[in-house]
Design a protein around this motif. Structure first.
Motif, mmCIF file in Angstrom:
data_model
loop_
_atom_site.group_PDB
_atom_site.id
_atom_site.type_symbol
_atom_site.label_atom_id
_atom_site.label_comp_id
_atom_site.label_asym_id
_atom_site.label_seq_id
_atom_site.Cartn_x
_atom_site.Cartn_y
_atom_site.Cartn_z
ATOM 1 N N LEU A 165 18.335 42.223 10.356
ATOM 2 C CA LEU A 165 18.026 43.615 10.697
ATOM 3 C C LEU A 165 18.680 44.654 9.801
ATOM 4 N N ALA A 166 19.453 44.231 8.819
ATOM 5 C CA ALA A 166 19.881 45.087 7.700
ATOM 6 C C ALA A 166 21.050 46.020 8.005
ATOM 7 N N SER A 167 20.856 47.021 8.848
ATOM 8 C CA SER A 167 21.927 47.984 9.136
ATOM 9 C C SER A 167 21.564 48.769 10.381
ATOM 10 N N PHE A 168 22.586 49.344 11.032
ATOM 11 C CA PHE A 168 22.290 50.102 12.253
ATOM 12 C C PHE A 168 21.470 51.343 11.932
ATOM 13 N N LEU A 192 12.971 33.643 13.448
ATOM 14 C CA LEU A 192 14.426 33.720 13.613
ATOM 15 C C LEU A 192 14.872 35.122 13.267
ATOM 16 N N CYS A 193 15.652 35.737 14.141
ATOM 17 C CA CYS A 193 16.136 37.097 13.879
ATOM 18 C C CYS A 193 17.642 37.152 14.047
ATOM 19 N N PHE A 194 18.312 37.759 13.046
ATOM 20 C CA PHE A 194 19.753 37.981 13.081
ATOM 21 C C PHE A 194 20.033 39.469 13.239
ATOM 22 N N ALA A 195 20.947 39.806 14.141
ATOM 23 C CA ALA A 195 21.402 41.183 14.306
ATOM 24 C C ALA A 195 22.905 41.161 14.515
ATOM 25 N N ASN A 196 23.611 42.149 13.972
ATOM 26 C CA ASN A 196 25.013 42.287 14.359
ATOM 27 C C ASN A 196 25.089 43.186 15.587
ATOM 28 N N GLU A 197 26.284 43.387 16.127
ATOM 29 C CA GLU A 197 26.382 44.105 17.403
ATOM 30 C C GLU A 197 25.965 45.568 17.289
ATOM 31 N N ASP A 198 26.188 46.202 16.125
ATOM 32 C CA ASP A 198 25.766 47.592 15.951
ATOM 33 C C ASP A 198 24.241 47.697 15.880
ATOM 34 N N GLU A 199 23.624 46.771 15.161
ATOM 35 C CA GLU A 199 22.164 46.748 15.082
ATOM 36 C C GLU A 199 21.560 46.424 16.444
ATOM 37 N N ALA A 200 22.195 45.524 17.177
ATOM 38 C CA ALA A 200 21.725 45.173 18.515
ATOM 39 C C ALA A 200 21.769 46.379 19.445
ATOM 40 N N MET A 251 10.466 37.724 21.427
ATOM 41 C CA MET A 251 9.585 37.886 20.275
ATOM 42 C C MET A 251 9.806 36.827 19.201
ATOM 43 N N CYS A 252 10.967 36.153 19.223
ATOM 44 C CA CYS A 252 11.327 35.194 18.181
ATOM 45 C C CYS A 252 11.778 33.875 18.803
ATOM 46 N N ARG A 253 11.570 32.780 18.090
ATOM 47 C CA ARG A 253 11.964 31.463 18.604
ATOM 48 C C ARG A 253 13.489 31.330 18.678
ATOM 49 N N TRP A 254 14.169 31.878 17.697
ATOM 50 C CA TRP A 254 15.627 31.883 17.680
ATOM 51 C C TRP A 254 16.103 33.324 17.575
ATOM 52 N N ALA A 255 17.049 33.712 18.414
ATOM 53 C CA ALA A 255 17.625 35.059 18.389
ATOM 54 C C ALA A 255 19.138 34.927 18.310
ATOM 55 N N VAL A 256 19.744 35.652 17.378
ATOM 56 C CA VAL A 256 21.192 35.546 17.154
ATOM 57 C C VAL A 256 21.782 36.944 17.032
ATOM 58 N N VAL A 257 22.845 37.202 17.770
ATOM 59 C CA VAL A 257 23.615 38.435 17.611
ATOM 60 C C VAL A 257 25.046 38.049 17.257
ATOM 61 N N THR A 258 25.503 38.498 16.091
ATOM 62 C CA THR A 258 26.872 38.231 15.665
ATOM 63 C C THR A 258 27.787 39.340 16.168
ATOM 64 N N LEU A 259 29.007 38.953 16.524
ATOM 65 C CA LEU A 259 29.923 39.871 17.211
ATOM 66 C C LEU A 259 31.265 39.995 16.503
ATOM 67 N N SER A 260 31.263 39.903 15.184
ATOM 68 C CA SER A 260 32.488 40.027 14.382
ATOM 69 C C SER A 260 33.550 39.051 14.877
#
Length: 363
Positions: A207-210, A231-239, A261-270
């Protein structure tokens, strides 16, 4: 005597497992700086705000008088091939032994030569890169005393791969397409997804940036709701930006939201690790490393390298997250989004200790 390969079969045999689309090749100038420089430049601290070439050059001049050094890393400024997708595919190739390719365009300048040299050295296939007359993109990555990074990219005048230049041969025979959301690349992203799906690839989107999520949320949702992002990756700010205004917010809500919306969803939390969902399974995995980050540049990108490596190897959702945490923890131990040989070794020790399958090729 074995049968000869037809051109199509030969291409498939040689095709890399993962293809990264980065329409604009990018050179990162990564520097440790004091707080006062961050307070003097436009845009929010910690985010990514585009600047003109004059502003980028002005920031680079100011960096010289605001640089910090670190006891365990004497390098104060590092100039290297960058960009989220480049970081991810370089990590997959150099650290995990996964065959990768990058598709995009670079200029006929010193920065373009540096991009090609760095990516080639790390084993990334550049056969589908387009060389064009003009400047290569650049980005200043300013790392503060806490290890957090603030980015100021200059892409407006850089050469770029256009949607109508994409070909089936860019993706044929591969398994994964790695993308980073950007409104100025939206048409080429859509074109790449269309061709990739025709060729049977799975699609990963970062998701690039907040700021990108905040300012261009509706086009992002249209992209996700198409059903073509696996597959979608988001960090906590983007989330947080993604779920702003929804009935529920926060990382848990964002994972649920993305998983619809996606088969795999990931949110990274530092420092708090990550949360991921696939089907009905939800896992939480703590961060690996524990020490204060020297530079958070590339942490999410290298997490993606490890997670995708796990999927390629057929690992469980939890183990994919663990490998991602190992590789994300490796890159933050030194300056820039490239993992050093010493930190790859550190990562392999972490993986071995957690009984995770080690790559067959190690630097």
């Amino acid at each position: 005597m074995g049968a000869e390969l037809t051109p199509d079969r030969a291409l498939a045999a040689a095709a890399p497992t993962v293809v990264g689309l980065q329409p604009v090749a990018l050179i990162d100038h990564v520097a440790r700086v004091d707080w006062s420089l961050l307070d003097s430049i436009p845009g929010e601290r910690g985010g990514s705000t585009p600047v003109a070439i004059e502003e980028l050059e002005h920031i680079l001049q100011d960096v010289k008088t605001h640089m910090l050094s670190a006891p365990n890393d004497p390098v104060s400024v590092k100039t290297i091939a960058g960009g989220s997708v480049a970081n991810t595919v370089r990590g997959l190739s150099a650290g995990f032994g996964v065959s990768t390719r990058i598709v995009g365009a670079c200029g006929d300048d010193d920065e373009g030569q540096l991009f090609v040299s760095n990516m080639s050295f790390n084993g990334v296939d550049l056969s589908r890169m387009r060389n064009k007359k003009g400047p290569t993109g650049q980005c200043v990555c300013l790392v503060d005393e806490s290890g957090n990074r603030t980015m100021r990219p200059c892409l407006s005048s850089a050469v770029k791969l256009q949607a109508n230049e994409l070909m089936r041969e860019d993706f044929k025979g591969s398994k994964w397409l790695v993308l980073r959301y950007a409104i100025f690349n939206l048409e080429v992203i859509k074109a790449a997804i269309t061709i990739a799906k025709q060729e049977g690839l799975l699609v990963s989107l970062d998701l690039a940036s907040f700021e990108m999520v905040r300012n261009f949320r509706l086009p992002l949702l249209e992209l996700l709701q198409s059903g073509n992002v696996d597959l979608c990756f988001a960090n906590e700010d983007e989330a947080a930006e993604l779920t702003r205004g929804e009935e529920n917010d926060g990382p848990d809500a964002a994972v649920e939201y993305l998983s619809n919306m996606c088969r795999w969803a990931v949110v990274t939390l530092s420092a708090n690790g990550c949360i991921a969902k696939h089907g009905k399974e939800i896992v939480r995995v703590p961060a690996i490393g524990g020490s204060k980050p020297a530079d958070a540049t590339g942490a999410g990108d290298l997490f993606a390298s490890g997670f995708i490596y796990g999927l390629v190897r057929g690992l469980s959702l939890e183990d994919c997250c663990k490998v991602g945490s190992c590789s994300g923890g490796a890159v933050i131990r030194s300056l820039s989004g490239e993992v050093t040989p010493e930190n790859w070794h550190w990562m392999y020790k972490q993986m071995h200790g957690k009984a995770l399958p080690l790559p067959e090729i190690r630097n």
